[in-house]
Design a protein around this motif. Structure first.
Motif, PDB file in Angstrom:
ATOM      1  N   ARG A  61      -5.221  22.065 -71.979  1.00 55.85           N
ATOM      2  CA  ARG A  61      -4.521  21.747 -73.260  1.00 55.85           C
ATOM      3  C   ARG A  61      -3.923  23.055 -74.003  1.00 55.85           C
ATOM      4  O   ARG A  61      -3.015  22.918 -74.750  1.00 55.85           O
ATOM      5  CB  ARG A  61      -5.608  21.143 -74.311  1.00 55.85           C
ATOM      6  CG  ARG A  61      -6.017  19.713 -73.566  1.00 55.85           C
ATOM      7  CD  ARG A  61      -6.562  19.095 -75.053  1.00 55.85           C
ATOM      8  NE  ARG A  61      -8.119  19.672 -75.083  1.00 55.85           N
ATOM      9  CZ  ARG A  61      -9.132  19.155 -74.169  1.00 55.85           C
ATOM     10  NH1 ARG A  61      -9.188  18.422 -73.474  1.00 55.85           N
ATOM     11  NH2 ARG A  61     -10.401  19.967 -74.383  1.00 55.85           N
ATOM     12  N   PHE A  62      -4.581  24.158 -73.740  1.00 59.67           N
ATOM     13  CA  PHE A  62      -4.122  25.332 -74.203  1.00 59.67           C
ATOM     14  C   PHE A  62      -2.844  25.719 -73.591  1.00 59.67           C
ATOM     15  O   PHE A  62      -2.047  26.187 -74.241  1.00 59.67           O
ATOM     16  CB  PHE A  62      -5.081  26.590 -73.927  1.00 59.67           C
ATOM     17  CG  PHE A  62      -4.904  27.803 -74.423  1.00 59.67           C
ATOM     18  CD1 PHE A  62      -4.861  28.147 -75.898  1.00 59.67           C
ATOM     19  CD2 PHE A  62      -4.257  28.735 -73.368  1.00 59.67           C
ATOM     20  CE1 PHE A  62      -4.359  29.533 -76.075  1.00 59.67           C
ATOM     21  CE2 PHE A  62      -3.805  30.120 -73.923  1.00 59.67           C
ATOM     22  CZ  PHE A  62      -3.972  30.412 -75.251  1.00 59.67           C
ATOM     23  N   ARG A  63      -2.657  25.492 -72.223  1.00 62.33           N
ATOM     24  CA  ARG A  63      -1.463  25.908 -71.680  1.00 62.33           C
ATOM     25  C   ARG A  63      -0.330  24.906 -72.328  1.00 62.33           C
ATOM     26  O   ARG A  63       0.659  25.401 -72.457  1.00 62.33           O
ATOM     27  CB  ARG A  63      -1.641  25.724 -70.189  1.00 62.33           C
ATOM     28  CG  ARG A  63      -2.464  26.684 -69.624  1.00 62.33           C
ATOM     29  CD  ARG A  63      -2.579  26.374 -67.897  1.00 62.33           C
ATOM     30  NE  ARG A  63      -3.360  27.459 -67.244  1.00 62.33           N
ATOM     31  CZ  ARG A  63      -3.715  27.565 -66.138  1.00 62.33           C
ATOM     32  NH1 ARG A  63      -3.401  26.392 -65.281  1.00 62.33           N
ATOM     33  NH2 ARG A  63      -4.450  28.384 -65.520  1.00 62.33           N
ATOM     34  N   LYS A  64      -0.469  23.605 -72.476  1.00 64.20           N
ATOM     35  CA  LYS A  64       0.355  22.928 -72.893  1.00 64.20           C
ATOM     36  C   LYS A  64       0.777  23.187 -74.343  1.00 64.20           C
ATOM     37  O   LYS A  64       2.054  23.179 -74.666  1.00 64.20           O
ATOM     38  CB  LYS A  64      -0.054  21.441 -72.859  1.00 64.20           C
ATOM     39  CG  LYS A  64      -0.226  20.800 -71.560  1.00 64.20           C
ATOM     40  CD  LYS A  64      -0.690  19.386 -71.483  1.00 64.20           C
ATOM     41  CE  LYS A  64      -1.036  18.578 -70.246  1.00 64.20           C
ATOM     42  NZ  LYS A  64      -1.541  17.589 -70.273  1.00 64.20           N
ATOM     43  N   GLN A  65      -0.046  23.478 -75.172  1.00 60.04           N
ATOM     44  CA  GLN A  65       0.246  23.939 -76.485  1.00 60.04           C
ATOM     45  C   GLN A  65       0.900  25.315 -76.547  1.00 60.04           C
ATOM     46  O   GLN A  65       1.969  25.571 -77.254  1.00 60.04           O
ATOM     47  CB  GLN A  65      -1.215  24.045 -77.260  1.00 60.04           C
ATOM     48  CG  GLN A  65      -1.894  22.955 -77.549  1.00 60.04           C
ATOM     49  CD  GLN A  65      -3.215  23.088 -78.161  1.00 60.04           C
ATOM     50  OE1 GLN A  65      -3.767  24.221 -78.355  1.00 60.04           O
ATOM     51  NE2 GLN A  65      -3.863  21.833 -78.709  1.00 60.04           N
TER      52      GLN A  65
END
Length: 219
Positions: A171-175
């Motif tokens: 999720r952090f990478r997508k954000q």
């Protein structure tokens, strides 16, 4: 001989007995039956001179034996448990209603055989010791299984935490990618607006120098 006398009784009703020698053990055994509470399971021993009377009362069925004091307690009580099991398996519910000495003709021979076995056969003590060791091993195995299960629960918790961390990382990478794309597009719009402003300023300067918006004097 280690075990000299044995009796099986329901309450105070003697169902079977056997004596390996001429003694007053039967009379003493009957007195012991009156002393032992009939409504509770009991494992108890009474001393009489150099002999010990061992009593095992379970479910109102009493198995009693007289043994020499040097035989200890492990073998006599193993004998009593063996006799109790054989008697219940052989006669079942008939035990509850049988009259005195109803099983004596048949079961006294079993008492004699098992008295001989537990008194003189060395393997009897080895079997009982082995049973105790097996019980200890079973307890250790149960404890080990509990430890494995507990460790398995901890591993499952670690797996859950790892999966949660992996999900958070994704999720952090997508954000982060969305944030970079937003910043890039914002920079592009600012650059485009700056170019437009510069072109407008350049046109105003040229119009001023060329004496009109059509720039006729410059071209």
């Amino acid at each position: 001989m280690g075990i000299l006398y044995a009796m099986v009784a329901r309450g105070s009703v003697v169902l079977s007995e056997y004596s390996g020698m001429s003694t007053t053990a039967g009379d003493i055994a009957r007195k012991i039956l009156d002393k032992v509470p009939g409504d509770t399971d009991t494992h108890v021993s009474f001393s009489q001179d150099r002999y010990i009377f061992h009593v095992n009362r379970t479910d109102n069925l009493t198995v009693l034996c007289m043994a020499e004091d040097n035989l200890g307690r492990r073998i006599p009580f193993a004998f009593l448990e063996d006799i109790h099991k054989r008697f219940v398996q052989t006669y079942g519910r008939a035990i509850h209603t049988a009259p005195a000495y109803a099983m004596n003709d048949e079961f006294s021979r079993v008492l004699s055989q098992q008295m001989e076995y537990y008194s003189n056969d060395p393997s009897a003590d080895r079997i009982n010791r082995l049973k105790g060791e097996m019980s200890q091993v079973r307890t250790v195995m149960i404890e080990n299984i509990d430890k494995v299960l507990d460790r398995g629960e901890r591993l499952e918790l670690l797996v859950d935490k790892t999966e949660t961390m992996q999900g958070n990382t994704l999720r952090f990478r997508k954000q982060a990618r969305r944030f970079r794309a937003t910043v890039w597009w914002r920079n592009c719009k600012l650059m485009f607006a700056l170019i437009i402003v510069l072109l407008i300023l350049l046109y105003i300067i040229l119009a001023f120098l060329c004496h009109g918006p059509l720039l006729s004097s410059c071209f």
